[in-house]
Design a protein around this motif. Structure first.
Motif, PDB file in Angstrom:
ATOM      1  N   ASP A 244       4.363 -11.335  -6.466  1.00 25.46           N
ATOM      2  CA  ASP A 244       4.220 -12.175  -5.281  1.00 25.46           C
ATOM      3  C   ASP A 244       4.277 -11.253  -4.064  1.00 25.46           C
ATOM      4  O   ASP A 244       5.335 -10.724  -3.729  1.00 25.46           O
ATOM      5  CB  ASP A 244       5.354 -13.204  -5.239  1.00 25.46           C
ATOM      6  N   GLU A 245       3.136 -11.054  -3.420  1.00 22.86           N
ATOM      7  CA  GLU A 245       3.076 -10.087  -2.320  1.00 22.86           C
ATOM      8  C   GLU A 245       4.019 -10.462  -1.182  1.00 22.86           C
ATOM      9  O   GLU A 245       4.642  -9.595  -0.566  1.00 22.86           O
ATOM     10  CB  GLU A 245       1.647  -9.958  -1.799  1.00 22.86           C
ATOM     11  N   PHE A 248       7.467  -9.463  -2.137  1.00 27.08           N
ATOM     12  CA  PHE A 248       7.538  -8.005  -2.066  1.00 27.08           C
ATOM     13  C   PHE A 248       7.732  -7.537  -0.628  1.00 27.08           C
ATOM     14  O   PHE A 248       8.589  -6.687  -0.340  1.00 27.08           O
ATOM     15  CB  PHE A 248       6.263  -7.414  -2.662  1.00 27.08           C
ATOM     16  N   LEU A 249       6.967  -8.087   0.299  1.00 27.28           N
ATOM     17  CA  LEU A 249       7.064  -7.676   1.701  1.00 27.28           C
ATOM     18  C   LEU A 249       8.390  -8.084   2.328  1.00 27.28           C
ATOM     19  O   LEU A 249       8.835  -7.478   3.297  1.00 27.28           O
ATOM     20  CB  LEU A 249       5.893  -8.261   2.505  1.00 27.28           C
ATOM     21  N   THR A 273      -2.278   1.514  -5.835  1.00 27.30           N
ATOM     22  CA  THR A 273      -1.708   0.181  -5.616  1.00 27.30           C
ATOM     23  C   THR A 273      -0.769   0.189  -4.420  1.00 27.30           C
ATOM     24  O   THR A 273      -0.754  -0.753  -3.616  1.00 27.30           O
ATOM     25  CB  THR A 273      -0.951  -0.291  -6.870  1.00 27.30           C
ATOM     26  N   ILE A 277      -0.849  -2.516  -1.130  1.00 31.08           N
ATOM     27  CA  ILE A 277       0.089  -3.636  -0.980  1.00 31.08           C
ATOM     28  C   ILE A 277       1.183  -3.395   0.048  1.00 31.08           C
ATOM     29  O   ILE A 277       1.779  -4.348   0.546  1.00 31.08           O
ATOM     30  CB  ILE A 277       0.747  -4.007  -2.333  1.00 31.08           C
ATOM     31  N   THR A 278       1.469  -2.137   0.375  1.00 33.21           N
ATOM     32  CA  THR A 278       2.514  -1.887   1.377  1.00 33.21           C
ATOM     33  C   THR A 278       1.973  -2.167   2.770  1.00 33.21           C
ATOM     34  O   THR A 278       0.771  -2.086   3.013  1.00 33.21           O
ATOM     35  CB  THR A 278       3.037  -0.442   1.293  1.00 33.21           C
TER      36      THR A 278
END
Length: 532
Positions: A244-245, A248-249, A273, A277-278
């Motif tokens: 789940d992005e 994660f954030l 990756t 995503i970061t």
């Protein structure tokens, strides 16, 4: 200094600024080298393992780092990767340098956490994770040393979740471990990366298959390994956890990769990756307001100062995190603390001792600013606005020593060395009000070794450290000047000033500190320098 909003936003969107956190010996410096290789920043990795051959880690520049095979300073490296501009901060892994690591982590937007698969989560990782949690820093996890015997992958995930309270979501899954390590299964592409320890980067073939049920898997990795992989993947699927992005954030979930930094296996896939995503550079809090990265005016702060990176020039470099705008070489910026304008004529980027002049930098970039001794850690730079970025404090040290000189004629050198090393955050320096002594405070004994080494190597001073009956320090203040005067008169022997002339009480014991607080209720005491 101004740039069109579209160009500014595009440049910021392609920037990634992150640090690597780990316990000592988990492979942090080795991972740094492999990332630099991927970015084309270096041609050959000189891992710590190669010390006997005269090859040293590119990120380690100080002589004691080469001798001991550890990182005790913060290195900043900038390199490109698939269209992204990456700022990588290689932090000290040793616990004794946790304060330097803390300050460095204030300058990043994400972190890569290295875990030794043979040991799981270790003490220093816990401390660094707590620092990241204070800022909700997104964390990507790399389970390292899978080509060595270690813990089972499910045990590693369970350990990570229980100890760090971080929901772990594997994006790759190991096929075997130790001498039986065959590679990883990519849970998103449903394909297999095979491991070949003798190949460049540890990479064997990339085999596209139709998921774990594909019959070809048996011939690729062997039926026994294929059946076990299928069982483990069924267990993962049964757990129902998905990446789940948003979580994660928020720093609640960490994607997990398995591989070997020493061979380079799994590093490129992880980095690809990671950059996708970061987050790009984020907004930053000041006392006065929140600064957005796409603001056209330049702002930033100093999170580290390093003296004598070049022993031939005895220079002093301030590490500057650009928080907003588009900085260009030669720009004049306002140092808010000093209340004066400073021209940044020759900003630099780093690769250990190697450096080069940069023409510009955008929000998220880290640049080096030449300093003559005016700049301090925590300084804010703007185009004229009065701002103060927050969250870059000093912490109360745990070990105290009185500094003695073998040769009293070197006193001037000693004072200069202690002042400069304290200003760069290598140690904390205290000067008691009632004596001319120098007292240094550190978190761990290795800091004392490095201090002694650097005083000799950089300032030609042979210093000795004597035990002193002190256990902690507290910065203090009061709105009542009479109360301060009474307190300092009563405890003058234990009152000192730090390198920034802030008032500090040096306590003999926790009981003594409690007693002093009780006797002087009008005095406020602080564990960090943020309060004063």
């Amino acid at each position: 200094m101004e740039a069109g909003n579209a160009a500014l936003e595009e440049a910021i969107a392609l920037r990634r600024t992150f640090g690597i956190i780990s316990h000592p010996d988990a492979g942090k410096t080795t991972m740094t080298e492999k990332l630099l290789l991927l970015g084309g920043a270096i041609q050959m990795a000189g891992t710590v393992k190669a010390r006997k051959s005269g090859k040293y880690a590119t990120s380690d520049w100080m002589e004691i780092e080469k001798q001991r095979g550890i990182s005790v300073t913060t290195a900043v490296m900038r390199f490109p990767f698939e269209g992204y501009d990456i700022n990588l901060l290689d932090t000290p892994g040793h616990n004794d340098f946790s304060e330097d690591t803390y300050r460095t982590l204030t300058a990043v937007d994400a972190a890569l956490m290295m875990i030794d698969s043979g040991k799981g989560v270790e003490a220093q990782t816990i401390k660094l994770m707590n620092v990241c949690r204070m800022r909700n820093t997104p964390i990507v996890t790399f389970m390292n040393k899978m080509d060595r015997d270690g813990l089972e992958p499910f045990d590693l995930l369970d350990n990570l979740e229980k100890v760090l309270k971080l929901h772990a979501i594997p994006l790759t899954w190991p096929i075997g471990s130790g001498s039986g390590f065959r590679g990883v299964y990519d849970l998103r592409s449903k394909s297999v990366w095979l491991f070949d320890g003798s190949a460049d980067g540890g990479k064997g073939d990339y085999v596209e298959i139709q998921g774990a049920t594909d019959a070809r898997l048996d011939s690729i990795i062997g039926k026994l390994a294929a059946d076990r992989l299928r069982e483990e993947l069924d267990l993962l699927e049964g757990a129902g956890a998905e990446f789940d992005e948003a979580a994660f954030l928020r720093g609640e979930q960490t994607p997990v990769f398995f591989g070997s930094a020493l061979s380079g296996f799994g590093v490129e896939e992880m980095l690809r990756t990671f950059v996708s995503i970061t987050p790009a550079p984020k907004a930053r809090a000041c006392r006065e307001r929140v600064v957005q990265p796409a603001e056209e005016k330049v702002t930033g702060f100093i999170f580290k100062i390093q003296a004598n990176m070049d022993p031939h020039h005895r220079d002093r470099i301030a590490f500057f995190r650009v928080c907003s705008g588009h900085f260009q070489r030669g720009d004049k910026l306002w140092n808010v603390r000093l209340g004066r304008e400073m021209k940044i004529a020759n900003p630099i980027t780093f690769m250990a001792r190697e450096r080069e002049i940069v023409e510009d930098a955008w929000a998220g970039d880290i640049i080096g600013v030449h300093d003559t001794g005016l700049i301090e850690i925590g300084d804010t730079f703007t185009e004229g606005e009065t701002l103060h970025f927050t969250g870059i404090p000093c912490f109360a040290p745990e070990i105290f020593r009185r500094v003695r000189l073998e040769n009293p004629l070197r006193m001037k050198n000693l004072k200069k060395g202690l002042d400069q090393l304290a200003q760069e955050g290598a140690v904390q320096l205290f000067r008691p009000l009632d004596s001319p002594e120098f007292i240094v405070g550190v978190v761990g004994n290795l800091q004392l070794e490095v201090l002694k080494f650097r005083l000799a190597a950089e300032y030609d001073v042979q210093a000795q450290f004597e035990m002193v009956e002190l256990t902690t320090a507290r910065w203090y203040r009061s709105s009542d000047p009479v109360a301060v005067a009474e307190f300092e008169l009563a405890f003058r022997r234990y009152v000192a000033r730090d390198v920034k002339e802030r008032s500090v009480y040096l306590a003999e014991s926790a009981w003594r500190l409690g007693y002093v607080k009780e006797r002087h209720p009008k005095i406020e005491f602080f564990e960090t320098s943020d309060g004063v």
